[in-house]
Design a protein around this motif. Structure first.
Motif, short mmCIF file in Angstrom:
data_model
loop_
_atom_site.label_atom_id
_atom_site.label_comp_id
_atom_site.label_asym_id
_atom_site.label_seq_id
_atom_site.Cartn_x
_atom_site.Cartn_y
_atom_site.Cartn_z
N GLN A 126 0.82 -1.19 0.00
CA GLN A 126 0.00 0.00 0.00
C GLN A 126 0.87 1.26 0.00
O GLN A 126 2.03 1.23 0.39
N PHE A 128 0.80 5.36 1.30
CA PHE A 128 0.19 6.30 2.22
C PHE A 128 0.69 7.70 1.88
O PHE A 128 1.86 8.03 2.10
N SER A 154 2.95 1.16 10.46
CA SER A 154 2.35 0.86 9.16
C SER A 154 3.36 0.24 8.22
O SER A 154 4.55 0.59 8.22
N ALA A 156 2.73 0.46 4.96
CA ALA A 156 2.53 1.21 3.70
C ALA A 156 3.75 2.07 3.40
O ALA A 156 4.47 2.50 4.30
N ASN A 202 -3.84 5.22 -0.01
CA ASN A 202 -4.51 5.92 1.07
C ASN A 202 -4.01 7.35 1.14
O ASN A 202 -2.85 7.63 0.81
N ALA A 373 -6.84 5.33 7.02
CA ALA A 373 -5.73 5.69 6.14
C ALA A 373 -4.75 4.55 6.24
O ALA A 373 -5.12 3.41 6.41
N ALA A 374 -3.47 4.82 6.15
CA ALA A 374 -2.49 3.75 6.30
C ALA A 374 -1.81 3.87 7.64
O ALA A 374 -0.73 3.37 7.84
N THR A 375 -2.44 4.56 8.59
CA THR A 375 -1.81 4.71 9.89
C THR A 375 -2.01 3.48 10.76
O THR A 375 -1.43 3.39 11.82
#
Length: 379
Positions: A126, A128, A154, A156, A202, A373-375
């Protein structure tokens, strides 16, 4: 006179906050045990700055510039905090830059992004994207993003989109125009992220960065060249510095969003109160009090009014969510199963409430939820 008084007041408040020095991005090669490393990819509409330790300034450029920055987080790091390097940076106690290099073309940026994605296993590839807000130096955006990437654990790939904010309270109008001028550049960055082979993209925007973000997404929506809906991750709008009426007109272009936007609000946000005042007492989305109104437009409202802030403006609360990523993921998983009531508090992070979670996904879906999100860690 009222505007001048407000500026003086906010400037005094800002003077109490810690900011990085002029050489905050000087490379530190000293190695110490226990540090954690993060690669941050950068796409920018800022002007490159030849001064040592600066890298980008607050002036505008017509095209995108790219960079790769290797960051180090100290073993003493505290969640939600940014440990800016001091006069003599110490990687044992400070966040520091390990290496920073410009990239000259979109192809080089994409190559870096593909290489980072390839290091992740399938299912965790992913991207971010973080879009900072008003009154933000490049170094501040970079260090804040590093904090969030580290706290969230994360997987991401972090991509910082940094537009030409001069980093001064008195430059509100300049920053507003810079944000508007950056819309096409952010659209280009988003498209590069989708073209990289990422499984999900994201986006997290903060403050005035929401104006850039929503406008760029709106442009994509009406362009006739859509991005793959199945690859759109979570869109998180933190403390949006956008007129509520403008925001409503923007969201109408999305009809019913493929996924609801997450809108983080705080009714005690002093920075948005200043924006409200400048805008003729028109409420900003990030301090809006009518949750039902936003939910009806397809938003999930994340209310952080009762969360104690680590900054004097109550404007940076969003960064504290990174450390709560596992709990947020769990809550979203419950929402997918239809087990979350509206307005319930988030366990483990006192004071947060959600509204509109029931629309997050159909209640018949039982698979694990994607992160806010990607958090949040990929599940």
């Amino acid at each position: 006179m009222r505007v001048a008084a407000a500026l003086i007041c906010l400037s005094a408040m800002a003077g109490c906050a810690s900011r990085p020095g002029p050489d905050a991005l000087s490379v530190v090669e000293t190695q110490v045990p226990g540090t954690r490393e993060h690669v941050i990819l950068v796409a920018s509409s800022r002007e490159r700055d030849p001064r040592p330790g600066v890298f980008y300034n607050g002036e505008r450029t017509p095209g995108l510039s790219f960079a790769r920055v290797d960051m180090s987080v100290p073993p003493t790091h505290k969640p939600g905090m940014v440990e800016f390097p001091r006069e003599k940076p110490n990687p044992a106690t400070d966040m520091v830059v390990r290496e920073a290099v410009y990239r000259d073309t979109p192809q080089e940026f994409t190559s870096d992004l593909k290489a980072e994605l390839a290091q992740r296993p399938v299912g965790q590839r992913q991207v971010f994207i973080f879009v900072h807000g008003f009154n933000t130096l490049y170094s501040e955006a970079l260090y804040r993003f590093t904090q969030m990437a580290d706290d969230s654990k994360s997987t991401a790939v972090p991509v910082l989109f940094t537009w030409a904010s001069r980093g001064g309270i008195q430059d509100y109008v300049y920053d507003t125009n810079s944000a508007t001028a950056a819309r096409d550049r952010l659209e280009e960055t988003i498209r590069l992220a989708f073209d990289s082979g990422a499984e999900k993209v994201n986006i997290l925007a903060h403050s005035m960065g929401n104006w850039v973000t929503v406008e760029a997404l709106r442009q994509i929506q009406i362009s006739g060249k859509p991005v793959p809906q199945e690859k759109i991750g979570n869109i998180v709008l933190a403390s949006p510095d956008i007129d509520v009426d403008v925001f409503k007109s923007q969201l109408k272009r999305f009809n019913t969003p493929h996924k609801p936007f997450f809108v983080i609000v705080s009714r005690d946000d002093k920075a948005l109160a200043f924006s409200d005042f400048i805008a003729g007492d028109k409420p900003r989305v990030g301090a809006y009090t009518d949750d039902k109104d936003l939910v009806a437009l397809g938003a999930v409202v994340v209310d952080m009014t009762n969360v104690k802030s680590s900054d004097g403006f109550n404007h940076g609360k969003f960064a504290q969510l990174a450390a709560a990523a596992p709990e947020i993921s769990s809550l979203l998983a419950q929402a997918r199963k239809g087990g979350v009531a509206q307005g319930v508090p988030l366990p483990g992070l006192t004071g947060i409430h959600f509204a509109g979670m029931g629309q997050y996904l159909p209640t018949t879906t039982v698979a694990a939820a994607p992160p806010l999100a990607a958090t949040a860690p990929t599940q």
